[in-house]
Scaffold this active site. Structure first.
Site, mmCIF file in Angstrom:
data_model
loop_
_atom_site.group_PDB
_atom_site.id
_atom_site.type_symbol
_atom_site.label_atom_id
_atom_site.label_comp_id
_atom_site.label_asym_id
_atom_site.label_seq_id
_atom_site.Cartn_x
_atom_site.Cartn_y
_atom_site.Cartn_z
ATOM 1 C CD GLU A 197 -3.439 0.926 12.451
ATOM 2 O OE1 GLU A 197 -2.903 0.531 11.505
ATOM 3 O OE2 GLU A 197 -4.024 2.188 12.727
ATOM 4 C CB SER A 256 0.957 -10.207 7.652
ATOM 5 O OG SER A 256 0.368 -8.641 6.554
ATOM 6 C CB SER A 257 -3.146 -7.737 11.478
ATOM 7 O OG SER A 257 -3.477 -7.166 10.927
ATOM 8 C CB CYS A 310 -0.977 0.485 1.464
ATOM 9 S SG CYS A 310 0.135 0.555 3.057
ATOM 10 C CG HIS A 362 -1.647 -4.867 14.458
ATOM 11 N ND1 HIS A 362 -1.327 -3.632 14.157
ATOM 12 C CD2 HIS A 362 -1.609 -5.444 13.655
ATOM 13 C CE1 HIS A 362 -0.844 -3.641 12.772
ATOM 14 N NE2 HIS A 362 -0.949 -4.331 12.421
HETATM 15 S S1 SF4 Z 1 -3.097 3.211 6.526
HETATM 16 FE FE1 SF4 Z 1 -2.214 1.357 6.806
HETATM 17 S S2 SF4 Z 1 -2.735 0.348 4.796
HETATM 18 FE FE2 SF4 Z 1 -3.451 2.367 4.776
HETATM 19 S S3 SF4 Z 1 -1.868 3.488 3.632
HETATM 20 FE FE3 SF4 Z 1 -1.476 3.457 5.170
HETATM 21 S S4 SF4 Z 1 0.383 2.096 6.179
HETATM 22 FE FE4 SF4 Z 1 -1.790 1.332 4.485
#
Ligand code: SF4
Length: 275
Positions: A124, A225-226, A12, A122
């Site tokens: 995040e 990786s979740s 991403c 996680h």
């Molecule tokens: S929010 Fe997470 S999945 Fe979306 S672009 Fe950013 S890092 Fe990637």
């Protein structure tokens, strides 16, 4: 044999930015460069950067000078520690994650109770939760809804924010928010923030579409990786045969030979060379 490769497969924007920046730093200044936690959940990418001087550290207290913060983001205490100890941060937290940190902090200041949907261990979710304040609860599954509601009732707050980890399952987000909304009467003011990243939801939707058309679905991505594991769950709902691999070495040709329609999707931390 018909093979469909997902258009939304792979890195991403947030992960790509982090890896590009780490490569730039190592090229300009060489190693060692500390990174707080694995830079992404992909063993092969981590190993290749570590060979060039990236050093994965588990705690900010192990930092020497300059520390790279990965796309998942970190807890508030990391910024505070770095500030107190003159540690330079190369903050590569994805802008979408930073936006969520700011949102939960603002809502907490306005006395909202925060339901944060996310995988509890996680990075995040751990980072975002640190900005939520005491009136908050992390909900990973339906089992967490009841204790979370009890905490809300005991707080006496009437304003509620529902928000999630960027890579949370879209269907679970909808299910959990409906459950909470149906449990609260009209005296509650509920704000739902759809914070699942577009890259994640598009990938999950496309995985559903492809899985429904094929006999075998191959999901490529880190075993830890979740978002990749979530793609396997999504694919399993629509396709009987799902294989999760990290690299081509995990795939035996024997296991795919008997399938005539095969779908391929890769998680957000999987570089193009693996799919
Ligand atoms: S929010 Fe997470 S999945 Fe979306 S672009 Fe950013 S890092 Fe990637």
């Amino acid at each position: 044999m018909n093979i469909i490769v997902g258009k939304n497969s792979g890195f991403c924007a947030g992960v790509k930015h982090t890896i590009d920046k780490a490569n730039d730093e190592l090229e300009k200044y060489g190693g060692p460069l500390d990174c707080l936690g694995e830079i992404i959940h992909n063993k092969q990418v981590v190993e290749s950067l570590e060979n060039r001087g990236l050093r994965t550290i588990d705690s900010i207290e192990d930092a020497e000078d300059k520390v790279l913060i990965r796309a998942h983001g970190v807890s508030k205490s990391v910024y505070e520690y770095a500030d107190r100890n003159n540690i330079r941060l190369i903050d590569l937290t994805c802008p979408k994650v930073l936006k969520i940190h700011n949102q939960v902090e603002d809502f907490a200041k306005k006395n909202y109770f925060i339901f944060l949907f996310g995988i509890k261990n996680h990075p995040e979710t751990i980072g975002t939760y640190s900005f939520c304040g005491v009136n908050s609860y992390v909900i990973e599954s339906k089992d967490d809804v009841s204790p979370a509601l009890n905490l809300l009732y005991s707080s006496n707050l009437r304003d509620v924010l529902i928000i999630s980890q960027t890579t949370f399952s879209l269907s679970l987000f909808n299910e959990l928010s409906e459950l909470i909304m149906n449990s609260l009467d009209s005296t509650y003011n509920i704000h739902v923030e759809k914070s699942i990243c577009n890259a994640t939801s598009l990938r999950q939707i496309e995985t559903e579409e492809i899985a429904a058309k094929v006999d075998l679905m191959i999901i490529i991505g880190g075993k830890n990786s979740s978002n990749t594991k979530k793609l396997c769950d999504v694919a399993s709902k629509y396709c009987k045969h799902v294989i999760h691999i990290e690299t081509k070495d995990d795939l035996s040709l024997e296991s795919v030979r008997n399938f005539s329609n095969i779908g391929i999707m890769a998680g957000a931390s999987t570089p193009r060379i693996y799919h």
